[in-house]
Write a protein that holds these residues in place. Structure first.
Motif, mmCIF file in Angstrom:
data_model
loop_
_atom_site.group_PDB
_atom_site.id
_atom_site.type_symbol
_atom_site.label_atom_id
_atom_site.label_comp_id
_atom_site.label_asym_id
_atom_site.label_seq_id
_atom_site.Cartn_x
_atom_site.Cartn_y
_atom_site.Cartn_z
ATOM 1 N N LEU A 14 1.022 -1.126 0.017
ATOM 2 C CA LEU A 14 -0.130 0.037 0.034
ATOM 3 C C LEU A 14 0.794 1.165 -0.143
ATOM 4 O O LEU A 14 1.766 1.442 0.746
ATOM 5 C CB LEU A 14 -0.702 0.036 1.218
ATOM 6 C CG LEU A 14 -2.185 0.983 1.222
ATOM 7 C CD1 LEU A 14 -3.018 0.293 0.265
ATOM 8 C CD2 LEU A 14 -2.676 1.105 2.715
ATOM 9 N N PRO A 15 0.483 2.184 -0.939
ATOM 10 C CA PRO A 15 1.444 3.371 -0.814
ATOM 11 C C PRO A 15 1.305 4.277 0.380
ATOM 12 O O PRO A 15 -0.064 4.507 0.697
ATOM 13 C CB PRO A 15 0.983 4.239 -2.129
ATOM 14 C CG PRO A 15 0.276 3.131 -3.013
ATOM 15 C CD PRO A 15 -0.245 2.165 -2.011
ATOM 16 N N VAL A 16 2.250 4.728 0.881
ATOM 17 C CA VAL A 16 2.096 5.447 2.315
ATOM 18 C C VAL A 16 2.835 6.686 1.668
ATOM 19 O O VAL A 16 4.245 6.750 1.593
ATOM 20 C CB VAL A 16 2.795 4.913 3.271
ATOM 21 C CG1 VAL A 16 2.682 5.677 4.439
ATOM 22 C CG2 VAL A 16 2.002 3.579 3.570
ATOM 23 N N THR A 17 2.417 8.186 2.072
ATOM 24 C CA THR A 17 3.050 9.220 2.120
ATOM 25 C C THR A 17 2.717 10.201 3.353
ATOM 26 O O THR A 17 1.512 10.180 3.893
ATOM 27 C CB THR A 17 2.483 9.991 0.551
ATOM 28 O OG1 THR A 17 2.404 9.223 -0.371
ATOM 29 C CG2 THR A 17 3.237 11.423 0.373
ATOM 30 N N VAL A 18 3.745 10.876 3.755
ATOM 31 C CA VAL A 18 3.846 11.737 4.964
ATOM 32 C C VAL A 18 3.562 13.305 4.596
ATOM 33 O O VAL A 18 4.236 13.644 3.841
ATOM 34 C CB VAL A 18 4.969 11.217 5.739
ATOM 35 C CG1 VAL A 18 4.772 12.050 6.983
ATOM 36 C CG2 VAL A 18 5.208 9.976 6.078
ATOM 37 N N PHE A 19 2.767 13.881 5.069
ATOM 38 C CA PHE A 19 2.438 15.526 5.052
ATOM 39 C C PHE A 19 2.978 16.186 6.238
ATOM 40 O O PHE A 19 2.656 15.513 7.407
ATOM 41 C CB PHE A 19 1.023 15.548 4.735
ATOM 42 C CG PHE A 19 0.630 15.586 3.274
ATOM 43 C CD1 PHE A 19 1.319 14.738 2.435
ATOM 44 C CD2 PHE A 19 -0.446 16.266 2.529
ATOM 45 C CE1 PHE A 19 0.803 14.505 0.840
ATOM 46 C CE2 PHE A 19 -0.752 16.250 1.272
ATOM 47 C CZ PHE A 19 -0.120 15.375 0.633
ATOM 48 N N GLY A 20 3.527 17.115 6.028
ATOM 49 C CA GLY A 20 3.801 18.340 7.071
ATOM 50 C C GLY A 20 2.778 19.221 7.132
ATOM 51 O O GLY A 20 1.412 18.938 7.229
ATOM 52 N N LEU A 21 3.386 20.427 7.106
ATOM 53 C CA LEU A 21 2.395 21.451 7.255
ATOM 54 C C LEU A 21 1.825 22.022 5.681
ATOM 55 O O LEU A 21 1.093 22.746 5.767
ATOM 56 C CB LEU A 21 3.148 22.712 7.750
ATOM 57 C CG LEU A 21 3.511 22.502 9.211
ATOM 58 C CD1 LEU A 21 4.329 24.098 9.764
ATOM 59 C CD2 LEU A 21 2.721 22.188 10.309
ATOM 60 N N GLY A 22 2.220 21.111 4.650
ATOM 61 C CA GLY A 22 1.681 21.394 3.404
ATOM 62 C C GLY A 22 2.639 22.435 2.682
ATOM 63 O O GLY A 22 1.867 22.742 1.410
ATOM 64 N N SER A 23 3.493 23.041 2.970
ATOM 65 C CA SER A 23 4.366 23.991 2.182
ATOM 66 C C SER A 23 5.087 23.257 1.329
ATOM 67 O O SER A 23 5.310 21.935 1.553
ATOM 68 C CB SER A 23 4.942 25.054 2.983
ATOM 69 O OG SER A 23 6.067 24.135 3.680
ATOM 70 N N ASN A 24 5.726 23.629 0.279
ATOM 71 C CA ASN A 24 6.710 22.913 -0.522
ATOM 72 C C ASN A 24 5.910 21.649 -1.168
ATOM 73 O O ASN A 24 6.794 20.601 -1.302
ATOM 74 C CB ASN A 24 7.896 22.794 0.256
ATOM 75 C CG ASN A 24 9.135 22.406 -0.534
ATOM 76 O OD1 ASN A 24 9.685 21.171 -0.587
ATOM 77 N ND2 ASN A 24 9.538 23.548 -1.607
ATOM 78 N N LEU A 25 4.868 21.731 -1.683
ATOM 79 C CA LEU A 25 3.992 20.491 -1.883
ATOM 80 C C LEU A 25 3.145 20.809 -2.871
ATOM 81 O O LEU A 25 2.206 21.670 -2.961
ATOM 82 C CB LEU A 25 3.415 20.111 -0.487
ATOM 83 C CG LEU A 25 2.636 18.683 -0.948
ATOM 84 C CD1 LEU A 25 3.401 17.561 -1.109
ATOM 85 C CD2 LEU A 25 2.123 18.529 0.852
ATOM 86 N N LEU A 26 3.096 20.034 -3.964
ATOM 87 C CA LEU A 26 2.121 20.125 -5.007
ATOM 88 C C LEU A 26 1.403 18.812 -5.119
ATOM 89 O O LEU A 26 2.072 17.657 -5.401
ATOM 90 C CB LEU A 26 2.718 20.376 -6.383
ATOM 91 C CG LEU A 26 1.872 20.461 -7.354
ATOM 92 C CD1 LEU A 26 0.370 21.500 -7.278
ATOM 93 C CD2 LEU A 26 2.574 21.041 -8.948
ATOM 94 N N VAL A 27 0.066 18.675 -4.682
ATOM 95 C CA VAL A 27 -0.673 17.449 -5.103
ATOM 96 C C VAL A 27 -1.352 17.635 -6.341
ATOM 97 O O VAL A 27 -2.021 18.578 -6.598
ATOM 98 C CB VAL A 27 -1.920 17.250 -3.684
ATOM 99 C CG1 VAL A 27 -2.601 16.115 -4.075
ATOM 100 C CG2 VAL A 27 -1.282 17.358 -2.541
ATOM 101 N N ARG A 28 -1.373 16.435 -7.038
ATOM 102 C CA ARG A 28 -1.658 16.325 -8.546
ATOM 103 C C ARG A 28 -3.381 16.161 -8.150
ATOM 104 O O ARG A 28 -3.926 15.695 -7.265
ATOM 105 C CB ARG A 28 -1.194 15.365 -9.401
ATOM 106 C CG ARG A 28 0.194 15.653 -9.483
ATOM 107 C CD ARG A 28 1.006 14.537 -10.285
ATOM 108 N NE ARG A 28 2.352 15.064 -10.753
ATOM 109 C CZ ARG A 28 3.393 14.442 -10.738
ATOM 110 N NH1 ARG A 28 3.337 13.123 -10.075
ATOM 111 N NH2 ARG A 28 4.417 14.884 -11.124
ATOM 112 N N ASP A 29 -4.034 16.312 -9.414
ATOM 113 C CA ASP A 29 -5.761 16.624 -9.370
ATOM 114 C C ASP A 29 -6.196 15.242 -9.082
ATOM 115 O O ASP A 29 -7.263 15.109 -8.499
ATOM 116 C CB ASP A 29 -6.283 17.184 -10.573
ATOM 117 C CG ASP A 29 -5.558 18.756 -10.715
ATOM 118 O OD1 ASP A 29 -5.598 19.386 -9.652
ATOM 119 O OD2 ASP A 29 -5.226 19.274 -11.768
ATOM 120 N N GLY A 30 -5.540 14.168 -9.413
ATOM 121 C CA GLY A 30 -6.149 12.673 -9.177
ATOM 122 C C GLY A 30 -5.882 12.321 -7.861
ATOM 123 O O GLY A 30 -6.684 11.353 -7.570
#
Length: 337
Positions: free
Chosen positions: A81-97
């Motif tokens: 299962l893919p796992v990703t960790v987010f912090g405060l959300g800066s320096n980050l681009l989430v794609r539309d899918g």
């Protein structure tokens, strides 16, 4: 900022059979996660928690209660299962899918602690960089003013060796604590992390949960003056009040990205509601209702033009992740590089 070890660009992986939606995936994982003490949300919107305010949802958004809870979660989740960790959300681009699998967000409640130990600070990785600078000021410890000007949290700072004003994370870090994909705990020295410019050599599956820094005693007035100077510089030179991901591209050796972008005629360039900042060319902005596709397409347009005019291939500093949406894939350098 984010700690990322699964980019999640492939289609959602089901546990057994066809791809699942978030609610179905969470139902399938119910028994495995019975001992999890944090919160779980299916099909969770991510745009509200990233600074660009754009991008698709997470199949599952998990917020562990503390480091032990995170370790339990890592042991419970299937390896595929893919796992990703987010912090405060800066320096980050989430794609539309959106993001397949599980997105983990470390909360301030469980990972936002800060304690003073002599000339050292022990902090949780959900703590904002500027809060570390503030705690250092309160403790009379110099050497942390640079964090006052860096958006994001300590987890991302550790993962990318964040720096500003001539100082980098590696210059103050003593050690970091991480949980790996198997739920095992690791303590890493500064040397273990293999730092270089905007790079950390820690294994991709390590999730940082705590850091220990060392400073030196300094008068609070001098520390405050250094922090004020950092803030004044940011306000004068960067669009800090806009919806942005911070510095978009790494500086190539011997060059400044913003100068290359400006020379390529990209100052103010737009794709939909995504725009290259007029104030600082190495910042991309969401000036309205920009999509993740708009922002990434603008970035690749900039890279293509810089390559054409200078022969230099800019590298993304912003982390792009997730699946492309219905608008389609964005090719690196628009497919021309």
């Amino acid at each position: 900022m984010s700690q990322t070890f699964a980019e999640g660009t492939a289609a959602t992986r089901a546990l057994n059979g066809a791809p699942l939606d978030g609610a179905g995936l969470l139902a399938r994982l119910k028994d495995r996660l019975a001992g999890f003490r944090g919160s779980l949300q299916a099909d969770a919107a991510l745009a509200p928690i990233v600074w660009f305010r754009a991008g698709g949802p997470a199949e599952i958004l998990a917020m562990p209660a503390d480091a032990d809870d995170l370790a339990f979660l890592m042991r419970a989740l299937p390896e595929e299962l893919p796992v990703t960790v987010f912090g405060l959300g800066s320096n980050l681009l989430v794609r539309d899918g959106g993001m397949p699998g599980v997105v983990i967000r470390l909360s301030a409640r469980g990972f936002g602690h800060a304690t003073v130990e002599g000339n050292r600070l022990r902090v949780g990785t959900a703590l904002a960089d500027r809060r570390v600078a503030a705690h250092a000021l309160d403790a009379g410890l110099g050497g942390f003013a640079f964090y006052h000007g860096i958006p994001g949290g300590i987890g991302g700072a550790l993962r990318m060796n964040a720096g500003a004003n001539g100082t980098e994370t590696r210059d103050r870090l003593v050690e970091a604590v991480a949980i790996d994909r198997r739920g095992e705990r690791h303590v890493l020295s500064n040397a273990d992390l293999g730092y270089s410019y905007r790079h950390c050599g820690a294994p991709d599956d390590f999730i940082f949960v705590e850091a220990v820094y060392e400073g030196a005693p300094e008068e609070p007035e001098a520390i405050r003056a250094a922090m004020d100077a950092v803030q004044a510089h940011r306000e004068a030179a960067q669009p800090i009040k806009s919806r942005t991901g911070g510095s978009t591209f790494k500086n190539p050796e011997g060059n400044k990205s913003w100068q290359l972008i400006d020379a390529a005629g990209c100052r103010g360039l737009r794709v939909g509601d995504a725009q290259v900042s007029e104030m600082h060319c190495n910042f991309l902005l969401n000036v309205g209702a920009a999509t993740g596709h708009d922002i990434e397409l603008l970035g690749e347009t900039v890279r293509a033009r810089v390559l054409e005019t200078s022969g230099i291939r800019l590298e993304w500093e912003i982390k792009r992740m997730g699946r492309f949406g219905a608008t389609g894939e964005v090719l690196p350098f628009l497919g021309q590089g």
